[in-house]
Design an enzyme around this catalytic site. Structure first.
Site, PDB file in Angstrom:
ATOM      1  N   CYS B  75       0.840  -1.205   0.000  1.00 40.33           N
ATOM      2  CA  CYS B  75       0.000   0.000   0.000  1.00 40.33           C
ATOM      3  C   CYS B  75       0.873   1.252   0.000  1.00 40.33           C
ATOM      4  O   CYS B  75       1.685   1.446   0.908  1.00 40.33           O
ATOM      5  CB  CYS B  75      -0.916   0.012   1.228  1.00 40.33           C
ATOM      6  SG  CYS B  75      -1.848   1.565   1.364  1.00 40.33           S
ATOM      7  N   CYS B  78       0.308   3.577   3.316  1.00 45.29           N
ATOM      8  CA  CYS B  78       0.721   3.192   4.665  1.00 45.29           C
ATOM      9  C   CYS B  78       2.070   3.852   4.962  1.00 45.29           C
ATOM     10  O   CYS B  78       2.801   4.216   4.046  1.00 45.29           O
ATOM     11  CB  CYS B  78       0.850   1.666   4.759  1.00 45.29           C
ATOM     12  SG  CYS B  78      -0.734   0.826   5.031  1.00 45.29           S
ATOM     13  N   ASN B 179     -13.543   9.828  -2.396  1.00 41.38           N
ATOM     14  CA  ASN B 179     -14.230   8.714  -3.042  1.00 41.38           C
ATOM     15  C   ASN B 179     -14.028   7.525  -2.133  1.00 41.38           C
ATOM     16  O   ASN B 179     -12.895   7.191  -1.807  1.00 41.38           O
ATOM     17  CB  ASN B 179     -13.618   8.383  -4.402  1.00 41.38           C
ATOM     18  CG  ASN B 179     -13.755   9.522  -5.399  1.00 41.38           C
ATOM     19  OD1 ASN B 179     -14.703  10.303  -5.330  1.00 41.38           O
ATOM     20  ND2 ASN B 179     -12.820   9.629  -6.316  1.00 41.38           N
ATOM     21  N   HIS B 190      -6.718   2.126   1.425  1.00 45.11           N
ATOM     22  CA  HIS B 190      -6.303   2.920   2.590  1.00 45.11           C
ATOM     23  C   HIS B 190      -7.163   4.195   2.668  1.00 45.11           C
ATOM     24  O   HIS B 190      -7.371   4.863   1.657  1.00 45.11           O
ATOM     25  CB  HIS B 190      -4.825   3.283   2.434  1.00 45.11           C
ATOM     26  CG  HIS B 190      -4.209   3.793   3.686  1.00 45.11           C
ATOM     27  ND1 HIS B 190      -3.289   3.073   4.413  1.00 45.11           N
ATOM     28  CD2 HIS B 190      -4.393   4.949   4.365  1.00 45.11           C
ATOM     29  CE1 HIS B 190      -2.935   3.773   5.477  1.00 45.11           C
ATOM     30  NE2 HIS B 190      -3.589   4.924   5.468  1.00 45.11           N
ATOM     31  N   HIS B 192      -8.431   7.540   2.479  1.00 44.16           N
ATOM     32  CA  HIS B 192      -7.823   8.772   1.960  1.00 44.16           C
ATOM     33  C   HIS B 192      -8.833   9.546   1.127  1.00 44.16           C
ATOM     34  O   HIS B 192      -9.823   9.001   0.649  1.00 44.16           O
ATOM     35  CB  HIS B 192      -6.600   8.443   1.100  1.00 44.16           C
ATOM     36  CG  HIS B 192      -6.941   7.847  -0.245  1.00 44.16           C
ATOM     37  ND1 HIS B 192      -7.429   6.567  -0.389  1.00 44.16           N
ATOM     38  CD2 HIS B 192      -6.891   8.372  -1.497  1.00 44.16           C
ATOM     39  CE1 HIS B 192      -7.645   6.318  -1.681  1.00 44.16           C
ATOM     40  NE2 HIS B 192      -7.340   7.398  -2.366  1.00 44.16           N
ATOM     41  N   GLN B 194      -8.936  13.293  -1.587  1.00 52.21           N
ATOM     42  CA  GLN B 194      -8.118  13.992  -2.570  1.00 52.21           C
ATOM     43  C   GLN B 194      -8.472  15.473  -2.576  1.00 52.21           C
ATOM     44  O   GLN B 194      -9.557  15.866  -2.133  1.00 52.21           O
ATOM     45  CB  GLN B 194      -8.352  13.407  -3.967  1.00 52.21           C
ATOM     46  CG  GLN B 194      -7.938  11.953  -4.092  1.00 52.21           C
ATOM     47  CD  GLN B 194      -8.188  11.414  -5.499  1.00 52.21           C
ATOM     48  OE1 GLN B 194      -7.500  11.772  -6.431  1.00 52.21           O
ATOM     49  NE2 GLN B 194      -9.182  10.568  -5.639  1.00 52.21           N
TER      50      GLN B 194
END
Lengths: 371, 371
Positions: B75, B78, B179, B190, B192, B194
């Site tokens: 990932c 991470c 999203n 993960h 997150h 934007q």
């Protein structure tokens, strides 16, 4: 095959919905009666104005219960008598058939009330019409597999419906389209398209109209004609050029696969196409759909059947007919086998489109996979 | 926790991209060096003007090769040192971290050239910025599972980036969004979000602005404020009311699940929120996300984790700031477990939206599943 050889038969389904057969070959009279007990006809809901954007949104609660990927022997678009239950089409065979959607977003039969506007909340009945167009009685076929003579009949049906629906009171836009593939949400596999008759000019059509008007005011020319000329001159995004039609990938394509098909003559809608243009359209559209199905190399060599939206951009019924120019937009969400483009935050939130595939690369591939 | 307790540390990644740590608790200095050999920094592509609509479309060919659902131990979001390969974040832990996207649609580093306009073909470099916001170092978490103090740090990060990106030359709109879920195309699990800084006002933002301006010209009032007042008075679509924030399902909701969250005070963007408003936002947003995850009864009783787009509608940087009003729009494509809404022919072709779920029913369900 001449137009005269085609036959149009208008009938009614058990709940009063209209069904129209378009036959492209000698066929028995279409006289079968719909014997189903369908009960009350479903009403369309209401149209609400989105105060934030000014757009109209159809609220159609009953559609939640519509038919969803039925088993093949319960397909409502197959002719009756082939499956376990009578279908939407009473006849035991057909060529092309059009009928009113049983679960319409828009209908002459909408929820009662003249609509209201208080403060921020404005709504009207969702008047208009939603029709289903079955392209063939063959459940396993696809549009791309139809013979040109059948496509010619579909074109007649589209033009017939555009003309007739445009004369219905309150209809402002007639939209003929096909959604193909589960990836784009198709709930019935039988080859079919749809026709929506909206009681307003939808927002994207309005955007096309605004730009076309601006261009015409500035230059005296049609925007659609100038784009076509520019694409044919540039060449780098051309896919095919016929005598009456050309296909190209638009300069600012939004979708990972997108292609536009435009007539060489300035026409506002499908109704205005002459016989020669309709004949060639059948051929070039099949050519184009064949290329789309060969676009992505399939992992196991079997045909991929690209999911797509095919959208006929026609002039609105009452406004902008002097600046609008007919064209077809075909677009796909399939970036690569198994990889889809999603309309996520940027596109759905603010309308900022990002395309990961350069339009010239799309065009090169579509040229490469010509039949 | 006071603002003063938060710490902001700016660093650079190996290829020169900016990375900013926002720490919400006492943490070691963020000094780790990115030791990867990343080679040349990826350039953004170009922006092309769609002559048919006037919209700008970003063409970003290199994004086709971006990271797609990597295994957990690779990932890129991470902290480094936990997986088999160094990640995008050099530190071995973090609270909230923001960095420039490695595969940006918009960047200060875009393909060269001043842009051209010949005939129908107009393009400019895709200047701007795309940032990734990691909400937590915990790969398995979700935004809804964060403590309020962490959400408060995310809000600080959003406001910081809105302010800083808005000062970059050429940026016209800063868009913070998340999203969530593979159903909407998320390629990294993960937690997150934007941030996109666009060098233009995107088309949907422009529509909001046009209607807000029209309303202001007519009434002298803010459209967003009048909508909020009307919804609170009507009540049938209200979801929650706090001291500084209220959430409601919009009257003309387009999505099968949609909810808007608006501040009670007129503010143009996240930067303008005061401390009390930011504190309550952390609480009510968590409340709202919890309701969304309980919206659909899960078939096996496990949490469903509703896929969603969370989109902050902020005033553009240079225009319309006097009529724009901050609000958050959260929407989901999930009509029912396993059933998605698709933006097919009507929505994507002509912009005619159909919603199968009455907004009042969405609101009733969101009230019902309050924590």
């Amino acid at each position: 095959m001449s137009l005269a050889a085609r036959r149009r038969t208008r009938r009614e389904l058990a709940d009063g919905r209209e069904i129209i057969y378009f036959d492209d070959h000698a066929a028995p009279p279409r006289e079968a009666v719909d014997t189903r007990d369908l009960g009350e006809r479903a009403l369309a809901g209401e149209l609400r104005r989105d105060a934030l954007t000014g757009d109209w949104v159809a609220i159609a609660g009953h559609r939640l219960h519509r038919t969803f990927l039925p088993p093949k022997d319960e397909c409502p678009l197959c002719p009756s008598g082939r499956g376990t239950v009578p279908s939407e089409i009473p006849e035991s065979d057909y060529d092309v058939v059009v009928f009113e959607n049983r679960f319409p977003s828009f209908s002459a039969h909408a929820e009662e009330g003249a609509g209201t506007a208080y403060g921020m909340f404005e709504h009207v009945p969702a008047h208009g019409r939603c029709e289903v167009v079955c392209f063939t009685s063959d459940h396993e076929a696809s549009f791309a597999s139809l013979p040109a003579s059948r496509v010619r009949t579909v074109i007649e049906a589209w033009a017939d419906r555009t003309s007739e629906l445009g004369r219905q009171p309150g209809v402002e836009q007639v939209f003929c389209f096909e959604n193909r593939g589960q990836e784009i949400g198709v709930t019935l596999h039988h080859p079919h398209g749809q026709i929506y008759a909206y009681p307003f000019v939808p927002s994207r059509t309005q955007s096309l109209l605004t730009e076309a008007r601006r261009h015409h005011d500035r230059t005296g020319r049609l925007l659609g004609a100038d784009i076509l000329t520019a694409e044919r001159r540039d060449g780098s995004r051309m896919v095919l050029e016929g005598r009456h039609w050309s296909a190209y990938v638009p300069y600012a394509a939004r979708w990972p696969v997108e292609v536009h098909l435009a007539p060489h003559r300035d026409v506002p809608d499908l109704v205005a196409l002459d016989g020669a243009e309709r004949d060639e359209l059948a051929e070039v559209y099949l050519d184009l759909l064949g290329r789309l199905d060969r676009y992505h190399p399939s992992p196991d060599g079997s045909p991929l059947r690209l999911p797509y939206i095919a959208a006929w951009q026609q002039a609105p019924v009452h406004v902008g007919r002097d600046v609008s120019r007919l064209h077809l937009q075909v677009m796909s969400v399939l970036r690569a086998p198994g990889k889809l483009k999603y309309l996520a935050g940027s596109e759905s939130g603010v309308g900022g489109w990002v395309n990961d595939v350069p339009p010239e690369r799309i065009a090169a591939r579509l040229r490469e996979v010509g039949g």
